[in-house]
Design an enzyme around this catalytic site. Structure first.
Site, PDB file in Angstrom:
ATOM      1  CG  ASN A  11      71.957 -40.976  29.351  1.00 61.29           C
ATOM      2  OD1 ASN A  11      72.632 -40.929  30.526  1.00 61.29           O
ATOM      3  ND2 ASN A  11      71.515 -42.098  28.928  1.00 61.29           N
ATOM      4  CE  LYS A  13      74.271 -42.995  26.866  1.00 60.43           C
ATOM      5  NZ  LYS A  13      74.355 -43.830  25.711  1.00 60.43           N
ATOM      6  CG  HIS A  97      69.931 -45.762  28.309  1.00 54.10           C
ATOM      7  ND1 HIS A  97      70.593 -46.626  27.564  1.00 54.10           N
ATOM      8  CD2 HIS A  97      69.789 -44.738  27.582  1.00 54.10           C
ATOM      9  CE1 HIS A  97      71.346 -45.876  26.611  1.00 54.10           C
ATOM     10  NE2 HIS A  97      70.830 -44.776  26.739  1.00 54.10           N
ATOM     11  CD  GLU A  99      74.045 -46.998  27.032  1.00 55.36           C
ATOM     12  OE1 GLU A  99      74.211 -46.318  28.111  1.00 55.36           O
ATOM     13  OE2 GLU A  99      74.432 -46.433  25.698  1.00 55.36           O
ATOM     14  CD  GLU A 167      67.850 -42.780  23.987  1.00 52.21           C
ATOM     15  OE1 GLU A 167      68.540 -41.962  23.840  1.00 52.21           O
ATOM     16  OE2 GLU A 167      68.291 -43.820  25.020  1.00 52.21           O
ATOM     17  N   GLY A 173      75.565 -44.275  20.307  1.00 58.11           N
ATOM     18  CA  GLY A 173      76.957 -44.305  20.421  1.00 58.11           C
ATOM     19  C   GLY A 173      77.701 -44.789  19.159  1.00 58.11           C
ATOM     20  CB  SER A 213      74.375 -40.975  16.531  1.00 62.32           C
ATOM     21  OG  SER A 213      75.125 -42.238  16.961  1.00 62.32           O
TER      22      SER A 213
END
Ligand SMILES: O=C(CO)COP(=O)(O)O
Length: 255
Positions: A11, A13, A97, A99, A167, A173, A213
């Protein structure tokens, strides 16, 4: 029952330039990786680079969009429809996701509607779920991921084209990867949830991948866990070490 094929998603992003894209794709195209029978590799560039990446990328890897609109396209400024992805022959989409859930306010119901619509158009879905640090510390991880999965299960009947990506938000991140035991515990819990609430066959065949990560150094230990069927990789998917993550599939095939 057929074994679950290892799945590695990258991904990207909201990162990169046209030049970066060329560099990353060159690295991927030159890499020696296990065959398509052993690992399925899908990279997800930003929308604007999808045609370029699709055109340049080796044929044994495929591409995913990072989002799509919840129903048929039309007067929805700034959105990209599932129909457009079909038109460009983009086979996969990442939906839900964290985010987007956190920053764009996408609820589990909205995510489930998107997943159902994308599947109805023939697009395969990487469906993301995961708990926040507060939820983990409160001991509600399984409840949270089960509720997110339930929202999806209520709106779809065929899981063939779904990969479930666990996730944990606290691992995304942050450099703070889940331990293999933590990942295995949640993946096992999710598979048991699928047995009870969907069907044993779906539980057995659906790939549950881990994201947060993941890097070239920690991927093998995670891949060795029985219910970890692959990865969804963020930061490291922009680097040459993504190739090492793809190669971790051999941990499974040699098991
Ligand atoms: O969000 C992720 C993949 O979708 C994970 O991101 P990182 O690998 O950068 O933690």
């Amino acid at each position: 029952m057929a074994a679950r094929k290892f799945f590695v998603g990258g991904n990207w992003k909201c990162n990169g330039t046209g030049e970066d894209v060329k560099k990353i794709v060159t690295v991927l195209n030159e890499a020696e990786v296990p065959s398509e029978d052993v690992v399925e590799v899908v990279v997800s560039p930003p929308f604007v680079f999808l045609p370029q990446v699709k055109g340049l990328l080796r044929p044994d890897f495929s591409v995913a969009a990072q989002n799509c609109w919840v129903r048929k396209g039309g007067a929805f400024t700034g959105e990209i429809s599932a129909e457009m992805l079909v038109n460009l022959q983009v086979p996969w989409v990442i939906l839900g996701h964290s985010e987007r859930r956190a920053l764009m306010g996408e609820s589990s119901d909205f995510v489930a509607d998107k997943i159902a619509y994308a599947l109805s158009q023939g697009i395969k879905v990487i469906a993301c779920i995961g708990e926040t640090l507060e939820q983990r510390e409160a001991g509600t991880t399984m409840e949270v991921v089960a509720a997110q999965t339930k929202a999806i299960a209520e709106k779809i009947s065929d899981w063939t084209n779904v990969v479930l990506a666990y996730e944990p938000v606290w691992a995304i991140g942050t450099g703070k990867v889940a331990t293999p035991a933590q990942a295995q515990e949640v993946h096992d819990g999710l598979r048991k949830w699928l047995v009870t609430n969907v069907s044993p066959a779906v539980a057995e065949s659906t790939r549950i991948i881990y994201g947060g990560s993941v890097n070239g150094a920690n991927c093998k230990e995670l891949a060795a866990k029985p219910d970890v069927d692959g990865f969804l990789v963020g930061g490291a998917s922009l680097k040459p070490e993504f190739v090492d993550i793809i190669k971790s599939a051999t941990v499974k095939s040699s098991a």
